[in-house]
Enzyme design. Structure first.
Site: not given
Length: 301
Positions: A142, A163, A192, A235, A237, A249
């Site tokens: 990333c 985003k 992300s 990502h 992972e 969040r």
């Protein structure tokens, strides 16, 4: 694969509860085998989550891996205790004269900041340069992939209008390269981020080969130097709930955030997210460890 960690690393108990074989130092020392020495530069704010995700990703290969976690000394982590860092992490100064089979450099929540304005940018560049002579293969994830494109090849990132957030389809572009061996033609992976490295600039760089790309998310996987440097812009992972936790969040903070793309059934955040990328994530890390770390590294580091 047996993962060798410090005996009291918190992630060890969680992995063992998932029936993943984790070997502590006392058992590993009695085995007549040289484990792969993998260094992880963990730049993520909640370091324990990333520790668990990456160790889990290592668990589907028969290779034994001895993991060392590293952090930058020029930045104070606000989301991970100093006790945890002092106990389980090292810095470049402490391992500068050692050599490693593999290095993973994680993402970091600084993508909106120009590279030179990141408080640990000089240290990141120093680690990148150190790895050239001390690491067999480096995997950049990333933000670290964007930082690598910029540091090595002068390709800057650019801000996205919205985003990039969700799970996207990617197409394998070059099947002859072992890193994507076993991949389906189309596979899914999470992203992300607020920025991207322009796909056209990556394609135009003669030192880089694009291995997977998405019409929405851009280049996902690129390789240089026959595997000396590997770049993953997403990502893989991430676990099932990582995007979910990021979504709520930001939503609870009143930040502008859209529902993650192609993540919840019927785009309903009240439903359990679908885990759709784990098999290809495992394949990616297994291929990296096998073809670019284990097969390339000498027995005597």
């Amino acid at each position: 694969m047996p993962i060798k960690t410090q005996s009291d690393l918190p992630a060890k108990e969680i992995l063992e509860n998932e029936n993943i074989f984790v070997m502590d130092e006392s058992r590993a020392i009695h085995q007549d085998i040289r484990p792969l020495e993998v260094l992880i530069l963990n730049n993520m704010p909640v370091k324990q989550d990333t520790e668990l995700q990456l160790l889990r990703a290592f668990s589907n290969t028969p290779l034994q891996v001895d993991v060392t976690f590293m952090n930058v000394k020029s930045h104070v982590s606000l989301n991970t205790s100093a006790n945890h860092l002092n106990k389980f992490y090292t810095t470049l100064d402490e391992i500068r004269n050692r050599k490693y089979d593999g290095l993973i450099v994680t993402g970091a929540p600084v993508e909106d900041i120009p590279f030179e304005e990141v408080d640990y940018w000089e240290e990141i560049c120093e680690i990148f340069d150190w790895a050239q002579d001390h690491v067999t293969s480096t995997l950049h994830i990333c933000w670290a992939a964007q930082a690598g494109f910029y540091h090595y090849y002068g390709i800057d990132k650019r801000k996205l209008s919205q985003k990039l957030f969700g799970v996207y389809e990617h197409k394998v572009k070059n099947r002859k390269i072992p890193l994507v061996r076993g991949f389906d033609d189309i596979f899914l992976a999470p992203h992300s981020r607020h920025t991207e490295t322009p796909a056209e600039a990556i394609h135009n760089c003669g030192e880089l080969t694009v291995l997977a790309e998405s019409p929405q998310a851009g280049v996902f996987l690129a390789i240089a130097g026959e595997g000396k440097k590997i770049f993953v812009t997403g990502h893989p992972e991430y676990d099932r709930y990582t995007l979910n936790n990021e979504y709520f969040r930001d939503k609870n903070k009143g930040l502008p955030i859209q529902v993650p793309y192609h993540y919840y059934p019927d785009d309903d955040p009240g439903q359990k997210p679908l885990l759709q990328w784990r098999s290809h994530s495992n394949n990616l890390y297994s291929n990296w460890l096998n073809y670019y770390v284990y097969q390339m590294t000498p027995y005597e580091l």
